[in-house]
Design a protein around this motif. Structure first.
Motif, PDB file in Angstrom:
ATOM      1  N   TYR A  48       0.833  -1.207   0.000  1.00 42.40           N
ATOM      2  CA  TYR A  48       0.000   0.000   0.000  1.00 42.40           C
ATOM      3  C   TYR A  48       0.869   1.259   0.000  1.00 42.40           C
ATOM      4  O   TYR A  48       0.601   2.205  -0.746  1.00 42.40           O
ATOM      5  N   CYS A  49       1.895   1.276   0.836  1.00 38.07           N
ATOM      6  CA  CYS A  49       2.801   2.437   0.900  1.00 38.07           C
ATOM      7  C   CYS A  49       3.513   2.646  -0.433  1.00 38.07           C
ATOM      8  O   CYS A  49       3.631   3.783  -0.908  1.00 38.07           O
ATOM      9  N   ALA A  50       3.978   1.567  -1.037  1.00 36.40           N
ATOM     10  CA  ALA A  50       4.675   1.682  -2.319  1.00 36.40           C
ATOM     11  C   ALA A  50       3.726   2.180  -3.410  1.00 36.40           C
ATOM     12  O   ALA A  50       4.097   3.033  -4.222  1.00 36.40           O
ATOM     13  N   GLU A  51       2.521   1.658  -3.435  1.00 32.91           N
ATOM     14  CA  GLU A  51       1.535   2.103  -4.420  1.00 32.91           C
ATOM     15  C   GLU A  51       1.179   3.570  -4.217  1.00 32.91           C
ATOM     16  O   GLU A  51       1.065   4.334  -5.182  1.00 32.91           O
ATOM     17  N   THR A  52       0.998   3.972  -2.966  1.00 35.32           N
ATOM     18  CA  THR A  52       0.667   5.362  -2.664  1.00 35.32           C
ATOM     19  C   THR A  52       1.791   6.294  -3.085  1.00 35.32           C
ATOM     20  O   THR A  52       1.555   7.343  -3.698  1.00 35.32           O
ATOM     21  N   LEU A  53       3.020   5.907  -2.774  1.00 34.39           N
ATOM     22  CA  LEU A  53       4.179   6.703  -3.188  1.00 34.39           C
ATOM     23  C   LEU A  53       4.261   6.809  -4.709  1.00 34.39           C
ATOM     24  O   LEU A  53       4.538   7.879  -5.260  1.00 34.39           O
ATOM     25  N   SER A  54       3.979   5.714  -5.369  1.00 35.73           N
ATOM     26  CA  SER A  54       4.008   5.697  -6.830  1.00 35.73           C
ATOM     27  C   SER A  54       2.950   6.633  -7.414  1.00 35.73           C
ATOM     28  O   SER A  54       3.237   7.421  -8.323  1.00 35.73           O
ATOM     29  N   ILE A  55       1.748   6.559  -6.889  1.00 31.37           N
ATOM     30  CA  ILE A  55       0.647   7.393  -7.387  1.00 31.37           C
ATOM     31  C   ILE A  55       0.919   8.866  -7.101  1.00 31.37           C
ATOM     32  O   ILE A  55       0.746   9.721  -7.975  1.00 31.37           O
ATOM     33  N   LEU A  56       1.352   9.177  -5.896  1.00 35.09           N
ATOM     34  CA  LEU A  56       1.608  10.574  -5.535  1.00 35.09           C
ATOM     35  C   LEU A  56       2.771  11.162  -6.329  1.00 35.09           C
ATOM     36  O   LEU A  56       2.709  12.317  -6.762  1.00 35.09           O
ATOM     37  N   LEU A 102      11.553  10.255 -11.897  1.00 41.89           N
ATOM     38  CA  LEU A 102      11.164   9.846 -10.537  1.00 41.89           C
ATOM     39  C   LEU A 102       9.951   8.908 -10.522  1.00 41.89           C
ATOM     40  O   LEU A 102      10.031   7.816  -9.950  1.00 41.89           O
ATOM     41  N   PRO A 103       8.814   9.285 -11.119  1.00 42.11           N
ATOM     42  CA  PRO A 103       7.684   8.348 -11.079  1.00 42.11           C
ATOM     43  C   PRO A 103       7.941   7.072 -11.887  1.00 42.11           C
ATOM     44  O   PRO A 103       7.401   6.013 -11.555  1.00 42.11           O
ATOM     45  N   VAL A 104       8.788   7.170 -12.908  1.00 35.92           N
ATOM     46  CA  VAL A 104       9.095   5.977 -13.687  1.00 35.92           C
ATOM     47  C   VAL A 104       9.851   4.975 -12.817  1.00 35.92           C
ATOM     48  O   VAL A 104       9.486   3.791 -12.731  1.00 35.92           O
ATOM     49  N   TRP A 105      10.905   5.435 -12.153  1.00 31.36           N
ATOM     50  CA  TRP A 105      11.706   4.553 -11.308  1.00 31.36           C
ATOM     51  C   TRP A 105      10.896   4.051 -10.108  1.00 31.36           C
ATOM     52  O   TRP A 105      10.977   2.869  -9.751  1.00 31.36           O
ATOM     53  N   GLY A 107       7.672   3.777  -9.923  1.00 29.90           N
ATOM     54  CA  GLY A 107       6.641   2.877 -10.445  1.00 29.90           C
ATOM     55  C   GLY A 107       7.190   1.504 -10.796  1.00 29.90           C
ATOM     56  O   GLY A 107       6.581   0.470 -10.457  1.00 29.90           O
ATOM     57  N   ILE A 108       8.336   1.463 -11.446  1.00 30.89           N
ATOM     58  CA  ILE A 108       8.931   0.171 -11.790  1.00 30.89           C
ATOM     59  C   ILE A 108       9.363  -0.558 -10.517  1.00 30.89           C
ATOM     60  O   ILE A 108       9.176  -1.774 -10.398  1.00 30.89           O
ATOM     61  N   GLY A 109       9.909   0.194  -9.569  1.00 27.33           N
ATOM     62  CA  GLY A 109      10.277  -0.413  -8.297  1.00 27.33           C
ATOM     63  C   GLY A 109       9.074  -1.000  -7.581  1.00 27.33           C
ATOM     64  O   GLY A 109       9.135  -2.101  -7.023  1.00 27.33           O
ATOM     65  N   THR A 110       7.963  -0.276  -7.587  1.00 28.89           N
ATOM     66  CA  THR A 110       6.728  -0.758  -6.972  1.00 28.89           C
ATOM     67  C   THR A 110       6.212  -2.002  -7.688  1.00 28.89           C
ATOM     68  O   THR A 110       5.765  -2.955  -7.060  1.00 28.89           O
TER      69      THR A 110
END
Length: 155
Positions: A48-56, A102-105, A107-110
């Motif tokens: 959830y934290c990773a997804e939230t960070l990715s979305i934000l 930033l969101p690419v990295w 997002g891929i990490g997530t």
């Protein structure tokens, strides 16, 4: 001046190629397996934290990177001399790509650590937004209001 324009466009193109190559390499490494793949797949809180960070990060970085460049272009770059304008254009183009990275990295990490398709979607949004930043000679001349010499067009 033409040489400076070519150097600027060439530098921005190299940065753009690196911007696209880095995620491809990261994806290939992720698909080959590794210790991080699925690390948080069974931990709902971390996923959830990773997804939230990715979305934000996607929601903030994509519009900021596109709008910030337009704002800097009109406020600072247009008011500078040609040599300084080319330097600023190059620097801010790379900053814009960095903001999109930033969101690419993330997002891929997530996607790989949490096995979440949300990360892949956010990475795809960042990569798609980079298509609005395609470097080129015509674009640079249009954005910096540089007219091409008529003598060189005739040759």
């Amino acid at each position: 001046m033409e040489e400076q324009i070519r150097k600027t466009v060439s530098g921005i193109r190299r940065a753009y190629v690196c911007f696209w190559l880095a995620p491809v390499i990261f994806i290939v490494c992720g698909e080959c397996g590794g210790s991080l793949v699925g690390l948080y797949a069974d931990n709902a809180r971390m996923a959830y934290c990773a997804e939230t960070l990715s979305i934000l990060s996607t929601a903030v970085c994509v519009p900021v990177s596109l709008k910030l460049f337009a704002w800097i272009l009109s406020r600072r770059i247009d008011r500078a001399g040609i040599a300084e304008a080319l330097r600023l254009y190059s620097v801010w183009s790379i900053v814009r790509l960095g903001l999109l990275a930033l969101p690419v990295w993330i997002g891929i990490g997530t996607y790989y650590t949490a096995l979440s398709s949300t990360g892949a979607l956010c990475a795809a949004i960042g990569l798609t937004a980079s298509l609005f930043c395609l470097p080129g000679d015509k674009r640079l001349r249009r954005e910096l209001h540089i007219e091409k010499d008529t003598e060189q067009e005739e040759r």
